[in-house]
Motif scaffolding. Structure first.
Motif, PDB file in Angstrom:
ATOM      1  N   LEU A  28       0.828  -1.199   0.000  1.00 23.85           N
ATOM      2  CA  LEU A  28       0.000   0.000   0.000  1.00 23.85           C
ATOM      3  C   LEU A  28       0.865   1.253   0.000  1.00 23.85           C
ATOM      4  CD1 LEU A  28      -2.661  -1.247   2.547  1.00 23.85           C
ATOM      5  CD2 LEU A  28      -3.186  -0.487   0.221  1.00 23.85           C
ATOM      6  N   ALA A  29       1.910   1.247   0.816  1.00 26.62           N
ATOM      7  CA  ALA A  29       2.817   2.403   0.853  1.00 26.62           C
ATOM      8  C   ALA A  29       3.534   2.575  -0.480  1.00 26.62           C
ATOM      9  CB  ALA A  29       3.821   2.233   1.990  1.00 26.62           C
ATOM     10  N   HIS A  30       3.928   1.472  -1.101  1.00 25.78           N
ATOM     11  CA  HIS A  30       4.571   1.486  -2.414  1.00 25.78           C
ATOM     12  C   HIS A  30       3.684   2.179  -3.439  1.00 25.78           C
ATOM     13  CE1 HIS A  30       7.309  -0.531  -5.434  1.00 25.78           C
ATOM     14  NE2 HIS A  30       6.258  -0.306  -6.207  1.00 25.78           N
ATOM     15  N   LYS A  31       2.382   1.918  -3.340  1.00 26.21           N
ATOM     16  CA  LYS A  31       1.417   2.527  -4.257  1.00 26.21           C
ATOM     17  C   LYS A  31       1.026   3.945  -3.839  1.00 26.21           C
ATOM     18  CE  LYS A  31       0.288  -0.675  -7.403  1.00 26.21           C
ATOM     19  NZ  LYS A  31       0.350  -0.413  -8.871  1.00 26.21           N
ATOM     20  N   GLY A  32       1.496   4.387  -2.676  1.00 28.77           N
ATOM     21  CA  GLY A  32       1.151   5.720  -2.200  1.00 28.77           C
ATOM     22  C   GLY A  32      -0.298   5.834  -1.756  1.00 28.77           C
ATOM     23  N   LEU A  33      -0.844   4.730  -1.223  1.00 25.60           N
ATOM     24  CA  LEU A  33      -2.250   4.683  -0.817  1.00 25.60           C
ATOM     25  C   LEU A  33      -2.357   4.747   0.703  1.00 25.60           C
ATOM     26  CD1 LEU A  33      -3.364   1.818  -3.223  1.00 25.60           C
ATOM     27  CD2 LEU A  33      -3.816   4.274  -3.506  1.00 25.60           C
ATOM     28  N   ASP A  34      -3.144   5.674   1.205  1.00 25.60           N
ATOM     29  CA  ASP A  34      -3.352   5.802   2.641  1.00 25.60           C
ATOM     30  C   ASP A  34      -4.225   4.667   3.154  1.00 25.60           C
ATOM     31  OD1 ASP A  34      -1.900   8.174   2.666  1.00 25.60           O
ATOM     32  OD2 ASP A  34      -3.680   9.409   2.333  1.00 25.60           O
ATOM     33  N   PHE A  35      -3.994   4.273   4.405  1.00 27.58           N
ATOM     34  CA  PHE A  35      -4.817   3.234   5.017  1.00 27.58           C
ATOM     35  C   PHE A  35      -4.742   3.352   6.531  1.00 27.58           C
ATOM     36  CE2 PHE A  35      -0.549   1.564   4.659  1.00 27.58           C
ATOM     37  CZ  PHE A  35      -0.342   0.832   5.806  1.00 27.58           C
ATOM     38  N   TYR A  75      -4.593  -7.146  -6.735  1.00 28.44           N
ATOM     39  CA  TYR A  75      -5.731  -6.220  -6.752  1.00 28.44           C
ATOM     40  C   TYR A  75      -5.242  -4.782  -6.856  1.00 28.44           C
ATOM     41  CZ  TYR A  75      -9.355  -3.236  -4.724  1.00 28.44           C
ATOM     42  OH  TYR A  75     -10.236  -2.208  -4.490  1.00 28.44           O
ATOM     43  N   LEU A  76      -4.251  -4.425  -6.061  1.00 26.96           N
ATOM     44  CA  LEU A  76      -3.714  -3.059  -6.099  1.00 26.96           C
ATOM     45  C   LEU A  76      -3.099  -2.750  -7.457  1.00 26.96           C
ATOM     46  CD1 LEU A  76      -2.003  -2.886  -2.571  1.00 26.96           C
ATOM     47  CD2 LEU A  76      -4.228  -1.932  -3.247  1.00 26.96           C
ATOM     48  N   GLU A  77      -2.442  -3.742  -8.049  1.00 22.34           N
ATOM     49  CA  GLU A  77      -1.824  -3.534  -9.357  1.00 22.34           C
ATOM     50  C   GLU A  77      -2.876  -3.290 -10.433  1.00 22.34           C
ATOM     51  OE1 GLU A  77       2.227  -3.813 -11.227  1.00 22.34           O
ATOM     52  OE2 GLU A  77       1.254  -3.061  -9.425  1.00 22.34           O
ATOM     53  N   ARG A  78      -3.973  -4.054 -10.371  1.00 22.74           N
ATOM     54  CA  ARG A  78      -5.043  -3.895 -11.360  1.00 22.74           C
ATOM     55  C   ARG A  78      -5.807  -2.588 -11.184  1.00 22.74           C
ATOM     56  NH1 ARG A  78      -6.259  -9.201  -9.793  1.00 22.74           N
ATOM     57  NH2 ARG A  78      -8.037  -8.381  -8.592  1.00 22.74           N
ATOM     58  N   ASN A  79      -6.090  -2.239  -9.948  1.00 21.52           N
ATOM     59  CA  ASN A  79      -6.995  -1.134  -9.676  1.00 21.52           C
ATOM     60  C   ASN A  79      -6.306   0.216  -9.527  1.00 21.52           C
ATOM     61  OD1 ASN A  79      -9.986  -2.192  -9.117  1.00 21.52           O
ATOM     62  ND2 ASN A  79      -8.518  -3.752  -8.467  1.00 21.52           N
ATOM     63  N   TYR A  80      -4.989   0.208  -9.391  1.00 15.26           N
ATOM     64  CA  TYR A  80      -4.245   1.461  -9.290  1.00 15.26           C
ATOM     65  C   TYR A  80      -3.051   1.426 -10.249  1.00 15.26           C
ATOM     66  CZ  TYR A  80      -7.102   2.020  -5.129  1.00 15.26           C
ATOM     67  OH  TYR A  80      -8.182   2.125  -4.269  1.00 15.26           O
ATOM     68  N   PRO A  81      -3.334   1.258 -11.552  1.00 16.13           N
ATOM     69  CA  PRO A  81      -2.258   1.090 -12.535  1.00 16.13           C
ATOM     70  C   PRO A  81      -1.435   2.353 -12.737  1.00 16.13           C
ATOM     71  CG  PRO A  81      -4.366   1.327 -13.642  1.00 16.13           C
ATOM     72  CD  PRO A  81      -4.680   1.200 -12.176  1.00 16.13           C
ATOM     73  N   ASP A  82      -1.973   3.496 -12.322  1.00 19.69           N
ATOM     74  CA  ASP A  82      -1.242   4.750 -12.482  1.00 19.69           C
ATOM     75  C   ASP A  82      -0.226   4.967 -11.370  1.00 19.69           C
ATOM     76  OD1 ASP A  82      -3.447   4.905 -10.744  1.00 19.69           O
ATOM     77  OD2 ASP A  82      -3.446   7.108 -10.843  1.00 19.69           O
ATOM     78  N   ARG A  83      -0.236   4.120 -10.369  1.00 18.54           N
ATOM     79  CA  ARG A  83       0.713   4.211  -9.256  1.00 18.54           C
ATOM     80  C   ARG A  83       1.917   3.311  -9.535  1.00 18.54           C
ATOM     81  NH1 ARG A  83      -1.545   6.879  -4.711  1.00 18.54           N
ATOM     82  NH2 ARG A  83      -3.529   7.800  -5.382  1.00 18.54           N
ATOM     83  N   PRO A  84       3.015   3.477  -8.783  1.00 20.07           N
ATOM     84  CA  PRO A  84       4.204   2.643  -9.012  1.00 20.07           C
ATOM     85  C   PRO A  84       3.875   1.148  -9.006  1.00 20.07           C
ATOM     86  CG  PRO A  84       4.733   4.432  -7.516  1.00 20.07           C
ATOM     87  CD  PRO A  84       3.249   4.500  -7.739  1.00 20.07           C
ATOM     88  N   THR A  85       4.456   0.431  -9.947  1.00 22.22           N
ATOM     89  CA  THR A  85       4.136  -0.987 -10.103  1.00 22.22           C
ATOM     90  C   THR A  85       4.727  -1.828  -8.974  1.00 22.22           C
ATOM     91  OG1 THR A  85       4.303  -2.902 -11.568  1.00 22.22           O
ATOM     92  CG2 THR A  85       6.143  -1.345 -11.613  1.00 22.22           C
ATOM     93  N   LEU A  86       3.969  -2.850  -8.579  1.00 24.20           N
ATOM     94  CA  LEU A  86       4.448  -3.811  -7.590  1.00 24.20           C
ATOM     95  C   LEU A  86       5.127  -5.008  -8.235  1.00 24.20           C
ATOM     96  CD1 LEU A  86       1.386  -3.795  -5.164  1.00 24.20           C
ATOM     97  CD2 LEU A  86       3.750  -3.298  -4.496  1.00 24.20           C
ATOM     98  N   PHE A  87       4.926  -5.192  -9.523  1.00 24.55           N
ATOM     99  CA  PHE A  87       5.443  -6.377 -10.192  1.00 24.55           C
ATOM    100  C   PHE A  87       6.340  -6.072 -11.384  1.00 24.55           C
ATOM    101  CE2 PHE A  87       1.527  -7.910  -8.121  1.00 24.55           C
ATOM    102  CZ  PHE A  87       2.052  -8.971  -7.400  1.00 24.55           C
TER     103      PHE A  87
END
Length: 229
Positions: A28-35, A75-87
């Motif tokens: 989540l932090a990698h994607k810059g998503l708050d939680f 799920y994060l990769e599919r739904n937040y493709p504009d954020r840094p990639t996890l894969f």
């Protein structure tokens, strides 16, 4: 929108320790998503989100519930493709599956044997009873006997890290110059041990130790937000 990450803790609810939850927190932090982290004990899991899961992590993202750290990463990769990639692509996702398999079958069993009593001792009494019963059933012996075998295996633990050590001679992260989900898979295992146990699995001068320190510094030092045991 408030995201909730259900996170396994002991009696100190400010010290989440699940290796799988740490994979997701770093993702989540990698994607810059708050939680927001929701701390729970072992015996509280069945009541979470009307019985949505038997295990953590469980992520609530708006109306969506997603469980399992790898499924959450996908799920994060599919739904937040504009954020840094996890894969970094399908090939890296496939390799991450291999890393997960190595971690689950080699790294986690070895670490569990070393820290099992420390986990137990950090739990609330109701969770201690659950943990002892479930783990003694799993191992077919007492927690004390498992811990004794773990202490005996510490001398050879470093040998299990040789594939990781070899890779890190050539690059800073498993993902290359920057981390990917594969890094968070392995990081979660060592973070688990770091938080619950005073046993030191990594030693200075080891490329794996240097990698782990780099991971602790990622995302504003997220990994260091919980101090070592």
């Amino acid at each position: 929108m408030t995201r909730k990450l259900y996170s396994l803790c002991g009696s100190d609810r400010a010290r989440p320790f699940s290796p799988h939850v740490w994979k997701t927190a770093m993702s989540l932090a990698h994607k810059g998503l708050d939680f927001d982290t929701v701390p729970i004990g072992f015996t509280e899991i069945p009541a979470v989100e009307d019985g949505a899961t038997r295990l953590v992590p469980l992520l609530r993202d708006g109306e969506r519930l997603v469980k399992d750290s790898f499924e959450i990463a996908q799920y994060l990769e599919r739904n937040y493709p504009d954020r840094p990639t996890l894969f970094g692509g399908d090939g890296a996702m496939a390799i991450a599956r291999f890393v997960e398999g190595w971690s689950q079958t080699t790294l986690h069993p070895a670490i569990t044997r070393v820290i099992i009593r420390d986990i137990h001792d950090r739990l609330d009494p109701v969770d201690q009873a659950y943990f002892r019963e479930s783990r003694e059933k799993r191992f077919g012996t007492s927690l004390e006997a498992v811990a004794e075998s773990g202490a005996a295996s510490l001398e050879t633990f470093a040998q299990k890290l040789e594939p990781l050590r070899h890779m890190l001679k050539f690059q800073d992260f498993l993902g290359g110059a920057t981390p990917l989900f594969a890094d968070y898979i392995v990081f979660g295992a060592f973070q688990w041990a770091r938080i619950v146990s005073p046993q030191r699995l990594l030693h200075s001068g080891d490329p794996v130790t240097d990698w782990f320190e780099r991971c602790l510094d990622l995302h504003g030092g997220l990994g260091r937000s919980v101090t070592a045991a």
